[in-house]
Design a protein around this motif. Structure first.
Motif, PDB file in Angstrom:
ATOM      1  N   GLN A  50       0.066 -36.998 -30.182  1.00 23.70           N
ATOM      2  CA  GLN A  50       0.720 -35.753 -30.602  1.00 23.70           C
ATOM      3  C   GLN A  50       0.192 -34.547 -29.839  1.00 23.70           C
ATOM      4  OE1 GLN A  50       0.019 -35.739 -34.853  1.00 23.70           O
ATOM      5  NE2 GLN A  50       2.047 -36.568 -35.283  1.00 23.70           N
ATOM      6  N   THR A  51      -1.069 -34.573 -29.449  1.00 24.83           N
ATOM      7  CA  THR A  51      -1.663 -33.433 -28.744  1.00 24.83           C
ATOM      8  C   THR A  51      -1.602 -33.576 -27.225  1.00 24.83           C
ATOM      9  OG1 THR A  51      -3.851 -34.475 -28.987  1.00 24.83           O
ATOM     10  CG2 THR A  51      -3.211 -32.846 -30.641  1.00 24.83           C
ATOM     11  N   GLY A  52      -0.886 -34.592 -26.739  1.00 24.55           N
ATOM     12  CA  GLY A  52      -0.673 -34.728 -25.304  1.00 24.55           C
ATOM     13  C   GLY A  52      -1.758 -35.447 -24.546  1.00 24.55           C
ATOM     14  N   ASN A  53      -2.737 -36.014 -25.226  1.00 24.41           N
ATOM     15  CA  ASN A  53      -3.807 -36.766 -24.567  1.00 24.41           C
ATOM     16  C   ASN A  53      -3.378 -38.231 -24.496  1.00 24.41           C
ATOM     17  OD1 ASN A  53      -6.126 -38.075 -23.707  1.00 24.41           O
ATOM     18  ND2 ASN A  53      -7.496 -36.967 -25.068  1.00 24.41           N
ATOM     19  N   ASP A 309      -7.399 -32.258 -18.865  1.00 27.54           N
ATOM     20  CA  ASP A 309      -6.259 -31.371 -18.619  1.00 27.54           C
ATOM     21  C   ASP A 309      -6.329 -30.831 -17.193  1.00 27.54           C
ATOM     22  OD1 ASP A 309      -4.037 -29.725 -20.262  1.00 27.54           O
ATOM     23  OD2 ASP A 309      -4.958 -28.438 -18.748  1.00 27.54           O
ATOM     24  N   GLN A 310      -5.349 -31.201 -16.379  1.00 24.77           N
ATOM     25  CA  GLN A 310      -5.390 -30.855 -14.958  1.00 24.77           C
ATOM     26  C   GLN A 310      -5.243 -29.355 -14.716  1.00 24.77           C
ATOM     27  OE1 GLN A 310      -5.867 -33.645 -12.470  1.00 24.77           O
ATOM     28  NE2 GLN A 310      -6.632 -34.161 -14.506  1.00 24.77           N
ATOM     29  N   THR A 311      -4.451 -28.690 -15.559  1.00 23.76           N
ATOM     30  CA  THR A 311      -4.288 -27.241 -15.407  1.00 23.76           C
ATOM     31  C   THR A 311      -5.600 -26.520 -15.689  1.00 23.76           C
ATOM     32  OG1 THR A 311      -1.966 -27.425 -16.073  1.00 23.76           O
ATOM     33  CG2 THR A 311      -2.969 -25.235 -16.170  1.00 23.76           C
ATOM     34  N   ALA A 312      -6.277 -26.914 -16.755  1.00 27.92           N
ATOM     35  CA  ALA A 312      -7.553 -26.283 -17.081  1.00 27.92           C
ATOM     36  C   ALA A 312      -8.589 -26.529 -15.992  1.00 27.92           C
ATOM     37  CB  ALA A 312      -8.053 -26.799 -18.431  1.00 27.92           C
ATOM     38  N   LEU A 313      -8.605 -27.742 -15.430  1.00 24.81           N
ATOM     39  CA  LEU A 313      -9.523 -28.035 -14.328  1.00 24.81           C
ATOM     40  C   LEU A 313      -9.242 -27.140 -13.125  1.00 24.81           C
ATOM     41  CD1 LEU A 313      -9.561 -31.936 -14.502  1.00 24.81           C
ATOM     42  CD2 LEU A 313     -11.501 -30.427 -14.956  1.00 24.81           C
TER      43      LEU A 313
END
Length: 537
Positions: A50-53, A309-313
């Motif tokens: 649900q949280t995308g992980n 999370d690729q965006t956060a990285l």
């Protein structure tokens, strides 16, 4: 005194309150104390999904199935994760087994239709889609998926009519609006683009969601001022609407109104402190406002909630770079992580040129649109009309995939050990493709600077490249390191790779990359894909 809640009950209560991070922590603690806790594995899988992980959800579903191989609900959940990550060939046998165990089910028939559509088995997909609609005539999502299948078959007018029929019955159906307007944009029907939202908003008693959806399209069309007006109207109607709050903040940032954007993001974070997308948007806005230290904190908070999370990285790397922090080099390592492989042609072909001549003919049949997809990064071109390229029955593509497999195994096999590195630590014993596609750019075309949020390793393979122009020798080249916004970097481009037919470039999905516009009559055709690791950790 009330009886203390068990971990499952407590996690379910926290999830019901929207406290997903706390619910996940409860279940993880329960599993630390009791490794073979079936219900905890299963419920944690649902929460992570649900949280995308999706990688975490897959791990937990598989753990549940190891403990109880006949747990149909875990099979169904795992199949859903596999579909979300583009692995339809793995999802299909699971879905067939679930159908055999549970009997006729509209939901499973729908999922089978999705999986078969991703495999390019479009007529079979339509058959299962019809069964889903027969079992549950009110399942609008099955009608929308039929529209997607019609688009893949090039039956665009039928798809438009289908979406319009759905909206006559359900004017507030956001998915139908999205599919319809994305298709109208690709077909250059600018006279009717986004009109469905206006008509539905006038009829709706709950118009905020429609305003937000329209505003998101306006953002993708680079119409930030109009988007801000829609987001603001939605917030007047629903002051706690997190999508509207985040969207308005992003729209303000898109108009270079940094102070107002920062304030708007702070308001959005107050509404939803654990929303990774809000935290990432805040970090991006802070970078543009030259507040790299605060951006670092926001990106780190996002990574604490979603470690891969690729965006956060990508944003964390930028925040370090903006502060002249050497950790950026260790994180991104453009010299070692960006690797170039000039592939041999598949067996049976004397040279790459001969192979590409036939491959171009195969790919040409998949290019049907008049313009790029509005939610993609290419400008001045389009993408092949298929939900995925690999595993969809394209003979020459599959021959090329064999060569790509070899290069990927080499790339992964040569990775250094790095348990504390977010890229190297995910190295596994095997890998899977989570998406694959082909793009074609025309004269003056280019890709915006971007990352691949759903990948681990990303790529570019060159099928056709424009002729080098003496006045523009770098036209069409692939560039790394430059973000999509000006954040004050003195030298934003860190590496440039020349496109050559038969060349494969592999790199971490969180690396910023784009292309330099080119000029000339010859197209720039690529095949690209994302890869996820298997059996790591």
């Amino acid at each position: 005194m009330p009886t203390a809640q068990g971990p499952i009950e407590l996690a379910n209560r926290l999830r019901g309150e929207g406290r997903f991070a706390d619910a996940i922590a409860v279940l993880q603690s329960a599993l630390a104390a009791r490794k073979n806790f079936l219900e905890a594995h299963f419920n944690l899988a649902i929460l992570l999904q649900q949280t995308g992980n999706f990688s975490g959800a897959e791990r937990e579903y598989r753990a549940a199935l190891r403990l109880k191989p006949t747990l149909v609900e875990a099979m169904q959940g795992l199949a859903g994760v596999l579909l979300e990550t583009g692995r339809s060939e793995e999802a299909l046998p699971l879905l067939r087994r679930v159908l055999a165990e549970k009997g006729p089910s509209a939901l499973i028939e729908y999922a089978l239709g999705r999986a078969l559509g991703m495999e390019n088995r479009l007529e079979e997909a339509l058959t299962h889609n019809q069964r889903a609609r027969s079992l549950n005539p009110g399942a609008t999502m099955a009608y929308i998926h039929r529209g997607e299948l019609l688009e893949q078959l090039g039956r665009n007018e039928e798809a438009i009519t289908l979406y319009q029929d759905i909206l006559m019955r359900e004017p507030g159906n956001i998915d139908a609006h999205a599919r319809l307007n994305a298709l109208l944009y690709r077909l250059k029907r600018d006279d009717v683009f986004l009109r469905s939202f206006d008509a539905a908003t006038a009829r709706s008693v709950h118009p905020a969601a429609l305003l937000v959806a329209k505003a998101n399209f306006l953002m993708r069309a680079d119409r930030a001022a109009e988007a801000e007006e829609c987001f603001s109207r939605a917030l007047v109607l629903e002051p706690k609407n997190i999508a509207a709050a985040m969207g308005r903040a992003a729209a303000l940032s898109g108009q270079s109104n940094s102070d107002a954007a920062i304030h708007a993001f702070e308001q959005a974070i107050a509404l939803q402190p654990d929303d990774v997308n809000v935290l990432n948007g805040f970090a991006a806005t802070l970078l543009q406002a030259r507040e790299a230290g605060r951006a670092e904190k926001s990106a780190k908070r996002a990574l604490a909630l979603r470690p891969h999370d690729q965006t956060a990285l990508a944003l964390l790397g930028l925040s370090w770079r903006a502060q002249a922090d050497g950790r950026d080099e260790q994180r991104n390592d453009y010299r070692d992580f960006v690797r170039v492989y000039d592939l041999e042609p598949p067996k049976g072909f004397a040279d790459t040129a001969t192979f590409h001549a036939e491959l171009q003919d195969e790919l040409q049949k998949l290019y049907r649109d008049d313009r790029e997809h509005i939610d993609q990064t290419l400008r001045g071109g389009t993408r092949a009309a298929t939900s995925k390229l690999f595993g969809a029955g394209y003979r020459l593509v599959e021959m090329l995939r064999t060569r790509i497999d070899e290069a990927l195994k080499r790339y992964i096999g040569e990775m250094a050990c790095g348990e504390d590195h977010p890229f190297l630590a995910r190295r596994g014993r095997s890998f899977t493709y989570s998406g694959s596609w082909s793009s074609r750019l025309s004269d003056c075309g280019f890709h915006l600077n971007h990352i691949h949020p759903a990948g681990w390793i990303s790529s570019a393979y060159y099928v056709e490249v424009p002729d080098r122009q003496p006045a523009d020798p770098a036209g069409g080249h692939l560039k790394f390191g430059e973000p999509p916004w000006d954040i004050g970097l003195a030298d934003p481009v860190r590496r440039i790779v020349e496109p050559v037919p038969g060349r494969l470039v592999l790199f971490p999905s969180y690396l910023w990359h784009g292309t330099i516009p080119f000029h000339g009559p010859k197209s720039r055709t690529t095949i690209a894909f994302d890869v996820l690791p298997l059996n790591y950790g």
